[in-house]
Design an enzyme around this catalytic site. Structure first.
Site, short mmCIF file in Angstrom:
data_model
loop_
_atom_site.label_atom_id
_atom_site.label_comp_id
_atom_site.label_asym_id
_atom_site.label_seq_id
_atom_site.Cartn_x
_atom_site.Cartn_y
_atom_site.Cartn_z
N THR A 106 0.85 -1.19 0.00
CA THR A 106 0.00 0.00 0.00
C THR A 106 0.88 1.24 0.00
O THR A 106 2.01 1.22 0.51
CB THR A 106 -0.91 0.04 1.25
OG1 THR A 106 -0.09 0.17 2.42
CG2 THR A 106 -1.76 -1.20 1.35
N HIS A 107 0.36 2.31 -0.57
CA HIS A 107 1.10 3.58 -0.60
C HIS A 107 0.11 4.73 -0.43
O HIS A 107 -0.94 4.74 -1.08
CB HIS A 107 1.85 3.73 -1.92
CG HIS A 107 2.66 4.99 -1.99
ND1 HIS A 107 3.81 5.16 -1.25
CD2 HIS A 107 2.46 6.14 -2.66
CE1 HIS A 107 4.30 6.37 -1.49
NE2 HIS A 107 3.49 6.98 -2.33
#
Length: 198
Positions: A106-107
């Site tokens: 995830t970012h």
């Protein structure tokens, strides 16, 4: 049969908690790995009776040795998917070769905008009006892997890094759980940069 998930954490483990709290009808978290012995995510795993492993880069002579040890340690759990949930390390060839197109990250930005460790800060500094979060497959670059899903978050005029990041995290947790659930149930097809989840 439930898909086997190993989750990698570096800090508080709120994404891990979201995965643990979700209706796990397609996956089971079978292990939690941290790069720091004080990562709070380890305590969350302990609370659920999950096995944990610490692979501290400081214990190895170089990144390649650490990466190899990480791949071997995770491999002992024979995961179907590896999920980087706030894991703040770049994975190397040993990990990528061991779990090709099976590592999810995830970012807190809408990639390819604002990659790297300070995505929220960078979006604010740029004056962006909208940011968000991305769930993507991991490749050899920094936040450059094929995108699985994204969700937008509006930037308020009075937002600072802390308030904006907290709102992004809420959306990020929901998106991560949804994608891990779907990947676990049906997998995905990768053609170049295009990922299809049936």
């Amino acid at each position: 049969m439930l898909a086997r998930i190993v989750v990698l954490v570096s800090g508080a483990g709120s994404n891990l908690q979201a995965l643990l709290d979700a209706d796990q009808d397609s996956y089971a978290v079978v292990g939690v790995v941290a790069d720091r012995p004080d990562a709070q995510g380890l305590a969350r795993a302990d609370d659920r009776g999950l096995p944990t492993l610490v692979v501290d880069p400081g214990d190895f002579p170089d990144r390649a040795a650490w990466d190899t040890a990480l791949a071997h340690g995770i491999g002992d759990w024979a995961p179907d998917w590896v999920v980087c949930a706030g894991f703040m390390r770049i994975l190397g060839p040993a990990m990528l070769d061991a779990f090709p197109q099976r590592i999810v990250n995830t970012h807190p930005a809408l990639l390819p905008s604002f990659p790297g460790a300070h995505g929220v800060r960078d979006a604010l500094a740029y004056g962006a009006r909208v940011t968000g979060c991305t769930v993507h497959l991991v490749d050899a670059g920094v936040d450059t892997g094929p995108i699985l899903a994204q969700a937008a978050v509006q930037i308020a005029p009075d937002d600072d890094e802390g308030t904006l990041h907290e709102r992004i995290k809420v959306v990020e947790r929901e998106l991560l759980v949804d994608i891990v659930t779907r990947l676990s149930a049906v997998g995905c097809t990768v053609e170049g940069r295009r990922v299809t989840i049936p």
